[in-house]
Design a protein around this motif. Structure first.
Motif, mmCIF file in Angstrom:
data_model
loop_
_atom_site.group_PDB
_atom_site.id
_atom_site.type_symbol
_atom_site.label_atom_id
_atom_site.label_comp_id
_atom_site.label_asym_id
_atom_site.label_seq_id
_atom_site.Cartn_x
_atom_site.Cartn_y
_atom_site.Cartn_z
ATOM 1 N N GLY A 26 6.703 -4.187 2.361
ATOM 2 C CA GLY A 26 8.044 -3.758 2.735
ATOM 3 C C GLY A 26 8.913 -3.309 1.579
ATOM 4 N N GLN A 27 8.442 -3.565 0.338
ATOM 5 C CA GLN A 27 9.226 -3.120 -0.814
ATOM 6 C C GLN A 27 8.327 -2.731 -1.980
ATOM 7 O OE1 GLN A 27 11.592 -6.481 -0.339
ATOM 8 N NE2 GLN A 27 10.552 -7.745 -1.879
ATOM 9 N N LEU A 28 8.893 -1.954 -2.873
ATOM 10 C CA LEU A 28 8.116 -1.457 -4.021
ATOM 11 C C LEU A 28 7.542 -2.593 -4.850
ATOM 12 C CD1 LEU A 28 10.104 1.562 -5.553
ATOM 13 C CD2 LEU A 28 7.930 1.615 -4.327
ATOM 14 N N SER A 29 8.312 -3.663 -5.018
ATOM 15 C CA SER A 29 7.890 -4.745 -5.914
ATOM 16 C C SER A 29 6.592 -5.421 -5.477
ATOM 17 C CB SER A 29 9.000 -5.785 -6.040
ATOM 18 O OG SER A 29 9.335 -6.280 -4.758
ATOM 19 N N SER A 30 6.243 -5.280 -4.197
ATOM 20 C CA SER A 30 4.983 -5.887 -3.721
ATOM 21 C C SER A 30 3.927 -4.826 -3.411
ATOM 22 C CB SER A 30 5.254 -6.735 -2.477
ATOM 23 O OG SER A 30 5.797 -5.919 -1.443
ATOM 24 N N SER A 31 4.163 -3.594 -3.886
ATOM 25 C CA SER A 31 3.290 -2.473 -3.511
ATOM 26 C C SER A 31 2.378 -2.013 -4.647
ATOM 27 C CB SER A 31 4.139 -1.280 -3.076
ATOM 28 O OG SER A 31 4.862 -1.600 -1.913
ATOM 29 N N LEU A 32 1.164 -1.649 -4.260
ATOM 30 C CA LEU A 32 0.258 -0.956 -5.172
ATOM 31 C C LEU A 32 0.377 0.532 -4.841
ATOM 32 C CD1 LEU A 32 -1.953 -1.229 -7.371
ATOM 33 C CD2 LEU A 32 -3.636 -1.319 -5.524
ATOM 34 N N VAL A 33 0.771 1.320 -5.831
ATOM 35 C CA VAL A 33 1.091 2.732 -5.616
ATOM 36 C C VAL A 33 0.241 3.579 -6.558
ATOM 37 C CG1 VAL A 33 2.961 4.428 -5.871
ATOM 38 C CG2 VAL A 33 3.433 2.226 -4.824
ATOM 39 N N ALA A 34 -0.105 4.785 -6.124
ATOM 40 C CA ALA A 34 -0.934 5.668 -6.953
ATOM 41 C C ALA A 34 -0.259 7.009 -7.189
ATOM 42 C CB ALA A 34 -2.297 5.889 -6.299
ATOM 43 N N THR A 35 -0.675 7.672 -8.241
ATOM 44 C CA THR A 35 -0.239 9.034 -8.525
ATOM 45 C C THR A 35 -1.363 9.743 -9.276
ATOM 46 O OG1 THR A 35 1.537 10.391 -9.435
ATOM 47 C CG2 THR A 35 0.924 8.456 -10.711
ATOM 48 N N GLY A 36 -1.058 10.912 -9.838
ATOM 49 C CA GLY A 36 -2.066 11.662 -10.581
ATOM 50 C C GLY A 36 -1.495 12.190 -11.879
ATOM 51 N N LEU A 37 -2.373 12.756 -12.696
ATOM 52 C CA LEU A 37 -1.951 13.424 -13.924
ATOM 53 C C LEU A 37 -2.301 14.902 -13.752
ATOM 54 C CD1 LEU A 37 -3.254 10.796 -16.499
ATOM 55 C CD2 LEU A 37 -0.886 11.174 -15.810
ATOM 56 N N PRO A 38 -1.325 15.719 -13.331
ATOM 57 C CA PRO A 38 -1.618 17.111 -12.974
ATOM 58 C C PRO A 38 -2.234 17.925 -14.103
ATOM 59 C CG PRO A 38 0.598 16.476 -12.263
ATOM 60 C CD PRO A 38 0.085 15.369 -13.124
ATOM 61 N N ALA A 39 -3.083 18.865 -13.707
ATOM 62 C CA ALA A 39 -3.728 19.761 -14.682
ATOM 63 C C ALA A 39 -2.728 20.748 -15.285
ATOM 64 C CB ALA A 39 -4.870 20.522 -14.013
ATOM 65 N N ASP A 40 -1.621 20.964 -14.593
ATOM 66 C CA ASP A 40 -0.566 21.851 -15.095
ATOM 67 C C ASP A 40 0.213 21.090 -16.174
ATOM 68 O OD1 ASP A 40 1.616 23.442 -15.568
ATOM 69 O OD2 ASP A 40 2.347 23.473 -13.500
ATOM 70 N N ARG A 41 -0.244 21.221 -17.415
ATOM 71 C CA ARG A 41 0.270 20.416 -18.523
ATOM 72 C C ARG A 41 1.712 20.732 -18.898
ATOM 73 N NH1 ARG A 41 -3.346 16.849 -17.229
ATOM 74 N NH2 ARG A 41 -4.444 15.945 -18.986
ATOM 75 N N ASN A 42 2.183 21.929 -18.601
ATOM 76 C CA ASN A 42 3.544 22.314 -18.995
ATOM 77 C C ASN A 42 4.563 22.166 -17.879
ATOM 78 O OD1 ASN A 42 2.652 23.107 -21.583
ATOM 79 N ND2 ASN A 42 1.861 25.010 -20.712
ATOM 80 N N GLY A 43 4.099 22.293 -16.627
ATOM 81 C CA GLY A 43 5.022 22.236 -15.496
ATOM 82 C C GLY A 43 5.033 20.880 -14.812
ATOM 83 N N GLY B 46 -4.581 1.328 4.073
ATOM 84 C CA GLY B 46 -3.876 0.124 3.645
ATOM 85 C C GLY B 46 -4.247 -0.393 2.271
ATOM 86 N N ARG B 47 -5.103 0.317 1.550
ATOM 87 C CA ARG B 47 -5.502 -0.129 0.208
ATOM 88 C C ARG B 47 -4.423 0.187 -0.834
ATOM 89 N NH1 ARG B 47 -11.695 2.276 0.468
ATOM 90 N NH2 ARG B 47 -12.440 0.861 2.094
ATOM 91 N N LEU B 48 -3.661 1.230 -0.554
ATOM 92 C CA LEU B 48 -2.483 1.580 -1.350
ATOM 93 C C LEU B 48 -1.298 1.633 -0.396
ATOM 94 C CD1 LEU B 48 -3.921 4.618 -3.370
ATOM 95 C CD2 LEU B 48 -3.222 2.436 -4.388
ATOM 96 N N SER B 49 -0.094 1.361 -0.903
ATOM 97 C CA SER B 49 1.089 1.456 -0.034
ATOM 98 C C SER B 49 1.804 2.786 -0.198
ATOM 99 C CB SER B 49 2.049 0.310 -0.328
ATOM 100 O OG SER B 49 1.425 -0.899 0.037
ATOM 101 N N GLY B 50 1.487 3.509 -1.280
ATOM 102 C CA GLY B 50 2.137 4.795 -1.479
ATOM 103 C C GLY B 50 1.415 5.656 -2.498
ATOM 104 N N PHE B 51 1.685 6.941 -2.417
ATOM 105 C CA PHE B 51 1.128 7.915 -3.361
ATOM 106 C C PHE B 51 2.122 9.058 -3.488
ATOM 107 C CE2 PHE B 51 -1.062 12.015 -3.952
ATOM 108 C CZ PHE B 51 -1.715 11.782 -5.150
ATOM 109 N N TRP B 52 2.314 9.521 -4.733
ATOM 110 C CA TRP B 52 3.105 10.747 -4.916
ATOM 111 C C TRP B 52 2.470 11.554 -6.036
ATOM 112 C CZ3 TRP B 52 4.080 7.041 -8.474
ATOM 113 C CH2 TRP B 52 4.469 7.449 -9.750
ATOM 114 N N GLU B 53 2.668 12.841 -5.995
ATOM 115 C CA GLU B 53 2.223 13.686 -7.102
ATOM 116 C C GLU B 53 2.923 15.039 -7.006
ATOM 117 O OE1 GLU B 53 -1.738 15.380 -9.433
ATOM 118 O OE2 GLU B 53 -1.994 13.771 -7.976
ATOM 119 N N ASN C 199 3.301 3.995 3.413
ATOM 120 C CA ASN C 199 3.151 3.238 4.656
ATOM 121 C C ASN C 199 4.382 3.372 5.544
ATOM 122 O OD1 ASN C 199 5.050 1.737 3.262
ATOM 123 N ND2 ASN C 199 3.922 -0.194 3.337
ATOM 124 N N GLY C 200 5.384 4.125 5.096
ATOM 125 C CA GLY C 200 6.624 4.307 5.861
ATOM 126 C C GLY C 200 7.709 3.342 5.425
#
Length: 286
Positions: free
Chosen positions: A167-184, A219-226, A267-268
């Protein structure tokens, strides 16, 4: 309805979903057989944006299988598009009027594949008049197949997938990426990483957006952004999450569509909190 169960999407007697599953599984097994057997690696948009003959071979296999069943359909595949964000947007725009459009990433996580790091996937989605109706993400290393049909739920090997309850970020496992667009995209994403690292339980960057999205759905991750992804990275995973009870928008909170490149999927329950942190950090990419 068959035995009380909803029938999969069909054209004539052929199921879109069955073709997507079969195609992803065949491509995935072929890719797995090529691990450690790569004779040539090329770069595309940047020195971190890799492509191998296995990516190209996988896309060819996928195209051939889809076209065998649905010769009138169109296919948007990563390897058929020039590198770079502008070319990707243009390619999608050119096909946006197609009635049936298959959106394919033949290997999502090519860098992992090249290094033998077993976190890569095959992503196949089908859009009907711009709306995704089937999404399949297949992880050949674990033989895990994630499948969604619009309005009919999402499944992993026959078991319904459901997003996490965090229900909150503090208890969440979240993922992201390292974009190939190194300048943008990369500097923007790094701002988000810096802002969110202290706020979440932990952060993962494993190198396959499609698989990260499938993990949010299951349900293995609670969020993802990139920032700066393409339609073929996101399309199948977005449907998986929506059909598992989660939420997918752009990083400003607008509804997801095929043209979205800055993705926020959760997860909303943590969606607004995560979005607000990205806005505060000026890390939405807008």
């Amino acid at each position: 309805m068959v035995n009380g169960e909803a029938e999969p999407f069909v054209i004539g007697s052929k199921s879109f979903t069955a073709v997507a599953i079969n195609t992803a599984a065949k491509a995935g097994q072929w890719i797995k057989s090529k691990m450690g057997d790569i004779s040539r690696i090329d770069t595309k948009f940047s020195s971190q944006d890799l492509v191998t003959e296995v990516d190209k071979g996988s896309e060819k296999l996928i195209r051939n299988l889809i076209m065998t069943h649905f010769p009138d359909h169109s296919i948007l595949g990563e390897e058929g598009v020039e590198p770079g964000p502008e070319a990707s947007a243009k390619a999608l725009q050119a096909m946006s009027e197609e009635e049936y459009l298959w959106i394919v990433d033949p290997i999502d996580g090519t860098t992992n594949f090249v290094h033998g790091f077993p976190f890569f996937s095959v992503s196949i989605a089908l859009a009907h008049k711009g709306e995704i109706i089937v999404g399949v993400v297949y992880d050949p290393s674990r033989d895990e197949l994630f499948v969604a049909e619009k309005g009919k739920g999402a499944y992993m090997h026959g078991k319904k997938t459901v997003v996490s309850l965090d229900g909150q970020l503090s208890s969440s496992l979240v993922a992201t990426g390292l974009p190939a667009d190194r300048n943008g995209a990369l500097p923007i994403n790094l701002k988000g990483i810096q802002a969110l690292s202290p706020k979440v339980r932990n952060l993962r960057i494993a190198g396959s957006a499609a698989l990260h999205l499938a993990y949010v759905a299951s349900g293995r991750l609670s969020g993802f952004w990139e920032i700066g992804l393409n339609a073929w990275d996101i399309a199948a995973g977005a449907l998986l999450i929506q059909e598992s009870g989660g939420k997918v928008t752009d990083t400003e909170g607008r509804p997801y569509n095929l043209a979205v490149r800055n993705i926020l999927a959760t997860n909303g329950q943590i969606h607004d909190e995560l979005r607000q942190e990205l806005v505060k950090a000026e890390a939405t990419g807008f």
